[in-house]
Design a protein around this motif. Sequence first.
Motif, PDB file in Angstrom:
ATOM      1  N   LEU A  65       0.766  -1.236   0.041  1.00  0.00           N
ATOM      2  CA  LEU A  65      -0.032   0.073   0.013  1.00  0.00           C
ATOM      3  C   LEU A  65       0.887   1.224  -0.041  1.00  0.00           C
ATOM      4  N   LEU A  66       1.996   1.125   0.932  1.00  0.00           N
ATOM      5  CA  LEU A  66       2.827   2.354   0.842  1.00  0.00           C
ATOM      6  C   LEU A  66       3.400   2.703  -0.698  1.00  0.00           C
ATOM      7  N   HIS A  67       3.912   1.639  -1.115  1.00  0.00           N
ATOM      8  CA  HIS A  67       4.333   1.674  -2.649  1.00  0.00           C
ATOM      9  C   HIS A  67       3.254   2.161  -3.489  1.00  0.00           C
ATOM     10  N   LYS A  68       2.093   1.644  -3.701  1.00  0.00           N
ATOM     11  CA  LYS A  68       0.814   2.042  -4.445  1.00  0.00           C
ATOM     12  C   LYS A  68       0.657   3.702  -4.305  1.00  0.00           C
ATOM     13  N   TYR A  69       0.421   3.868  -3.166  1.00  0.00           N
ATOM     14  CA  TYR A  69      -0.071   5.459  -2.646  1.00  0.00           C
ATOM     15  C   TYR A  69       0.986   6.325  -3.224  1.00  0.00           C
ATOM     16  N   THR A  70       2.386   5.910  -2.996  1.00  0.00           N
ATOM     17  CA  THR A  70       3.401   6.820  -3.472  1.00  0.00           C
ATOM     18  C   THR A  70       3.385   6.883  -5.062  1.00  0.00           C
ATOM     19  N   LEU A  71       3.246   5.949  -5.672  1.00  0.00           N
ATOM     20  CA  LEU A  71       3.257   5.988  -7.209  1.00  0.00           C
ATOM     21  C   LEU A  71       2.119   6.687  -7.682  1.00  0.00           C
ATOM     22  N   GLU A  72       1.049   6.717  -7.078  1.00  0.00           N
ATOM     23  CA  GLU A  72      -0.293   7.375  -7.334  1.00  0.00           C
ATOM     24  C   GLU A  72      -0.168   8.846  -6.878  1.00  0.00           C
ATOM     25  N   GLY A  73       0.581   9.036  -5.905  1.00  0.00           N
ATOM     26  CA  GLY A  73       0.562  10.472  -5.387  1.00  0.00           C
ATOM     27  C   GLY A  73      -0.475  10.809  -4.496  1.00  0.00           C
ATOM     28  N   ASN A  74      -0.887   9.720  -4.042  1.00  0.00           N
ATOM     29  CA  ASN A  74      -1.993   9.837  -3.164  1.00  0.00           C
ATOM     30  C   ASN A  74      -1.734  10.278  -1.558  1.00  0.00           C
ATOM     31  N   LEU A  75      -1.607  11.574  -1.505  1.00  0.00           N
ATOM     32  CA  LEU A  75      -0.828  12.139  -0.086  1.00  0.00           C
ATOM     33  C   LEU A  75      -1.948  11.752   0.889  1.00  0.00           C
ATOM     34  N   SER A  76      -3.275  12.045   0.827  1.00  0.00           N
ATOM     35  CA  SER A  76      -4.167  11.723   1.703  1.00  0.00           C
ATOM     36  C   SER A  76      -4.010  10.377   2.386  1.00  0.00           C
ATOM     37  N   LYS A  77      -3.931   9.395   1.582  1.00  0.00           N
ATOM     38  CA  LYS A  77      -3.844   7.996   1.971  1.00  0.00           C
ATOM     39  C   LYS A  77      -2.576   7.695   2.626  1.00  0.00           C
ATOM     40  N   LEU A  78      -1.256   8.362   1.997  1.00  0.00           N
ATOM     41  CA  LEU A  78      -0.218   8.130   2.373  1.00  0.00           C
ATOM     42  C   LEU A  78      -0.016   8.548   3.942  1.00  0.00           C
ATOM     43  N   LYS A  79      -0.562   9.966   3.948  1.00  0.00           N
ATOM     44  CA  LYS A  79      -0.364  10.424   5.628  1.00  0.00           C
ATOM     45  C   LYS A  79      -1.210   9.406   6.234  1.00  0.00           C
ATOM     46  N   LYS A  80      -2.261   8.988   6.037  1.00  0.00           N
ATOM     47  CA  LYS A  80      -3.143   7.935   7.046  1.00  0.00           C
ATOM     48  C   LYS A  80      -2.240   6.754   7.242  1.00  0.00           C
ATOM     49  N   LEU A  81      -1.538   6.134   6.144  1.00  0.00           N
ATOM     50  CA  LEU A  81      -0.833   4.988   6.312  1.00  0.00           C
ATOM     51  C   LEU A  81       0.572   5.295   7.104  1.00  0.00           C
TER      52      LEU A  81
END
Length: 44
Positions: free
Chosen positions: A23-39
């Motif tokens: 998930l960390l990798h996926k959200y990073t590649l997507e640039g999904n900052l809100s999900k990255l922050k939560k994770l």
Amino acid sequence: MTALSFLCPVEVGVVTSGGLNALLHKYTLEGNLSKLKKLLQTGV
């Protein structure tokens, strides 16, 4: 993909296993900052 404004000694590759690392990798590649922050707040 956006270049980082600082040196980063990590190469981005492919995560083949599931779980929080994937998930960390996926959200990073997507640039999904809100999900990255939560994770990251969970302690990944």
